[in-house]
Each structure stands twice: as structure tokens, then as C-alpha cells.
Design an enzyme around this catalytic site. Structure first.
Site, mmCIF file in Angstrom:
data_model
loop_
_atom_site.group_PDB
_atom_site.id
_atom_site.type_symbol
_atom_site.label_atom_id
_atom_site.label_comp_id
_atom_site.label_asym_id
_atom_site.label_seq_id
_atom_site.Cartn_x
_atom_site.Cartn_y
_atom_site.Cartn_z
ATOM 1 C CB SER A 52 -0.901 0.009 1.238
ATOM 2 O OG SER A 52 -1.474 1.297 1.379
ATOM 3 C CG ASP A 70 -5.240 2.259 1.037
ATOM 4 O OD1 ASP A 70 -6.191 1.490 0.859
ATOM 5 O OD2 ASP A 70 -4.145 1.904 1.514
ATOM 6 C CG HIS A 73 -9.423 0.123 -0.404
ATOM 7 N ND1 HIS A 73 -8.831 -0.136 0.824
ATOM 8 C CD2 HIS A 73 -10.766 0.094 -0.174
ATOM 9 C CE1 HIS A 73 -9.765 -0.309 1.734
ATOM 10 N NE2 HIS A 73 -10.948 -0.173 1.159
ATOM 11 C CB SER A 119 3.053 -0.234 8.746
ATOM 12 O OG SER A 119 1.975 -1.045 9.094
ATOM 13 C CG ASP A 121 -6.435 -3.072 3.068
ATOM 14 O OD1 ASP A 121 -5.367 -2.841 3.654
ATOM 15 O OD2 ASP A 121 -7.040 -2.217 2.388
ATOM 16 N N GLY A 122 -5.093 -4.706 6.062
ATOM 17 C CA GLY A 122 -4.964 -4.111 7.397
ATOM 18 C C GLY A 122 -4.264 -5.022 8.379
ATOM 19 C CG MET A 125 -11.868 -2.999 5.009
ATOM 20 S SD MET A 125 -10.301 -2.546 4.230
ATOM 21 C CE MET A 125 -9.381 -1.840 5.594
ATOM 22 C CG MET A 166 -11.400 3.130 2.371
ATOM 23 S SD MET A 166 -9.835 3.035 3.259
ATOM 24 C CE MET A 166 -8.698 3.172 1.892
ATOM 25 C CG MET A 187 -8.413 6.951 3.058
ATOM 26 S SD MET A 187 -7.405 6.956 4.547
ATOM 27 C CE MET A 187 -6.726 5.307 4.478
ATOM 28 C CG HIS A 241 -3.954 -1.562 -1.590
ATOM 29 N ND1 HIS A 241 -5.065 -2.269 -2.024
ATOM 30 C CD2 HIS A 241 -4.368 -0.836 -0.517
ATOM 31 C CE1 HIS A 241 -6.097 -1.988 -1.232
ATOM 32 N NE2 HIS A 241 -5.701 -1.112 -0.322
HETATM 33 C C1 DX5 Z 1 -6.491 1.163 5.758
HETATM 34 C C2 DX5 Z 1 -6.048 0.956 4.337
HETATM 35 C C3 DX5 Z 1 -4.937 -0.004 4.207
HETATM 36 C C4 DX5 Z 1 -3.653 0.417 4.859
HETATM 37 C C5 DX5 Z 1 -3.009 -0.820 5.422
HETATM 38 O O1 DX5 Z 1 -7.610 1.962 5.794
HETATM 39 O O2 DX5 Z 1 -7.113 0.467 3.550
HETATM 40 O O3 DX5 Z 1 -4.703 -0.374 2.853
HETATM 41 O O4 DX5 Z 1 -2.764 1.064 4.001
HETATM 42 O O5 DX5 Z 1 -1.957 -0.468 6.220
HETATM 43 P P1 DX5 Z 1 -1.243 -1.503 7.180
HETATM 44 O O6 DX5 Z 1 -0.735 -2.613 6.320
HETATM 45 O O7 DX5 Z 1 -0.152 -0.669 7.794
HETATM 46 O O8 DX5 Z 1 -2.262 -1.973 8.175
HETATM 47 ZN ZN ZN Z 2 -6.653 -0.416 1.456
#
Ligand code: DX5
Ligand code: ZN
Length: 223
Positions: free
Chosen positions: A8, A35, A66, A198, A175-176, A137, A68, A37, A33
Site C-alpha cells: 500500500s 488507498d 481501494h 507498514s 487489508d490491514g 478489511m 474509502m 480516503m 494498492h
Molecule cells: C487502511 C487501508 C490499508 C492500509 C493498510 O484503511 O485500507 O490499505 O494502508 O496499512 P497496514 O498494512 O499498515 O495496516
Molecule cells: Zn486499502
């Protein structure tokens, strides 16, 4: 089924984004990936079209976007235009999920649905045959670096059952909170695509971490 590693870019160094993109290009990762938001569906704002367009210019692997965001159908064509290969929308954000999935496909992208931790996979029963991917998730969406929610294993098993005889090629993405510590167990549970933020970027050698993740998925047997 081939397993997919999708780092990500939310966890990348935005001041050195091109460097981090090249790292992913030259690694064993399969997808980027991405993200998005909006500060409404989730309590955080990440980035939008200009950043995705810039990523696309350098990325040599598919963009797994993705969303959100609320009412994602408003922007499906925009995301396709800036280079999304896959678009995943949240079940919780779509009143007309079926229409939104059709719009994603009409825009030339693969279509996915993401489920928040509280949403059971059973809500997808009547649309599962139309999907290319389901994103489970394993944290509450909005931030990287959160703790993995254990109930995810049960949800993967439920989803495996739901797709049986209907859509067995569906990609089950998690994911997460995914990393070296749980990826093998997630493969055994039935997942085949893994988002890692991370766990990849907070390590000293991200390329090596990706290779290790890939190796762990290849060594684990899906049930
Ligand atoms: C969270 C995101 C994830 C995020 C995951 O809302 O959708 O894709 O980047 O991060 P890690 O792997 O650090 O949990
Ligand atoms: Zn994501």
C-alpha cells in the site's frame, strides 16, 4: 491459485514517491494498492486524482484502487481514466452496489467490493457472481499501522463457502495489519491477495520483506 502481494503506497514516503514506486516495480510485488480516503466515509484524507496519475506514470504493475469514499459511483470513470486497473468500493458506501459494479466493468476495470469489519460476507450473496474480488478489511479503514482483527479468519472461511460453485476464481484480498507474522495463516484460511503497508515500508529492507511475504504465501497451502 497464484497469490498476490499488494504493497500500500499509503505507507510510502510521499516526498520520495518515485523511489518507492521503483522499489515496488523491482520487487516481487504484484500490484500497487492505492488507498483513497475522503474524510467522510473514513476519518482521514489521503490523496486523489493527480497523485494517482503520477503513480501510474511510473508504475509497471496494476493499480489496485481501494475507494474509502462515499457514493463512489460518482467517480468511477475518473479513477479509470487516471489509471486504475481494479476498483474496489465499500459495500457500506453504495446504495446501488450492483449499478456501481456494472459501471466499474463498463469503465474497463476489474470490480471489487470491500467489507468493513462489522459487515458479514453474507450481504454479498446476490452479487458474488458479478465480482472479481472481495476485500476483507482486517482493521477499521482510515489509517495504516493498526492491529489486525482476529475475526478476519472466520470471514475468509465464510467467503470461501459463499463462492463455492458460484465464483471460485474470485480473489479474496485482506487489508490491514497484514505482515510476516500472519500471512501464512491467512493463506491457509483461504485468502489469496494481501495488502501490506507498514509491514513493508516500516522495515529496513522493503524489497526483502516483500520477497519473504511472497515466499511464505507460496509455501502455505490453501484449504
Ligand atoms: C487502511 C487501508 C490499508 C492500509 C493498510 O484503511 O485500507 O490499505 O494502508 O496499512 P497496514 O498494512 O499498515 O495496516
Ligand atoms: Zn486499502
Amino acid at each position: 491459485m497464484k497469490t498476490i502481494i499488494a504493497p500500500s503506497i499509503l505507507a510510502a514516503d510521499f516526498a520520495n514517491l518515485q523511489r518507492d514506486i521503483e522499489m515496488i516495480n523491482n520487487s516481487e510485488a504484484d500490484w500497487f494498492h492505492v488507498d483513497v480516503m475522503d474524510g467522510a466515509f473514513v476519518p482521514n484524507i489521503s490523496f486523489g486524482f493527480p497523485v494517482i496519475e503520477a503513480v501510474k506514470k511510473h508504475a509497471q504493475k496494476p493499480l489496485d484502487v481501494h475507494l474509502m469514499i462515499v457514493k463512489p459511483q460518482r467517480f468511477v470513470e475518473w479513477f479509470a481514466k487516471v489509471g486504475a486497473d481494479r476498483i474496489t468500493v465499500h459495500y457500506e458506501a453504495c446504495t446501488h452496489l450492483h449499478l456501481t459494479i456494472q459501471a466499474i466493468k463498463a469503465a474497463g476495470c476489474k470490480a471489487g467490493v470491500a467489507l468493513n469489519p462489522h459487515t458479514p460476507v453474507s450481504v454479498l450473496e446476490d452479487i458474488i457472481g458479478d465480482l472479481d474480488l472481495v476485500l476483507i478489511m482486517s482493521v477499521n479503514p482510515g489509517f495504516g499501522g493498526q492491529e489486525f482483527i482476529h475475526n478476519t479468519y472466520k470471514k475468509i472461511a465464510d467467503l470461501k463457502r459463499l463462492i463455492q460453485g458460484v465464483n471460485e476464481d474470485l480473489i479474496i484480498e485482506v487489508d490491514g495489519g497484514v505482515g510476516l507474522q500472519n500471512i501464512a495463516k491467512l493463506v491457509s484460511a483461504g485468502a489469496n491477495a494481501f495488502v501490506a503497508g507498514s509491514a513493508v515500508f516500516a522495515t529496513e529492507n522493503p524489497t526483502e520483506t516483500i520477497a519473504k511475504m511472497k515466499q511464505l504465501t507460496n509455501n502455505s497451502v490453501s484449504i
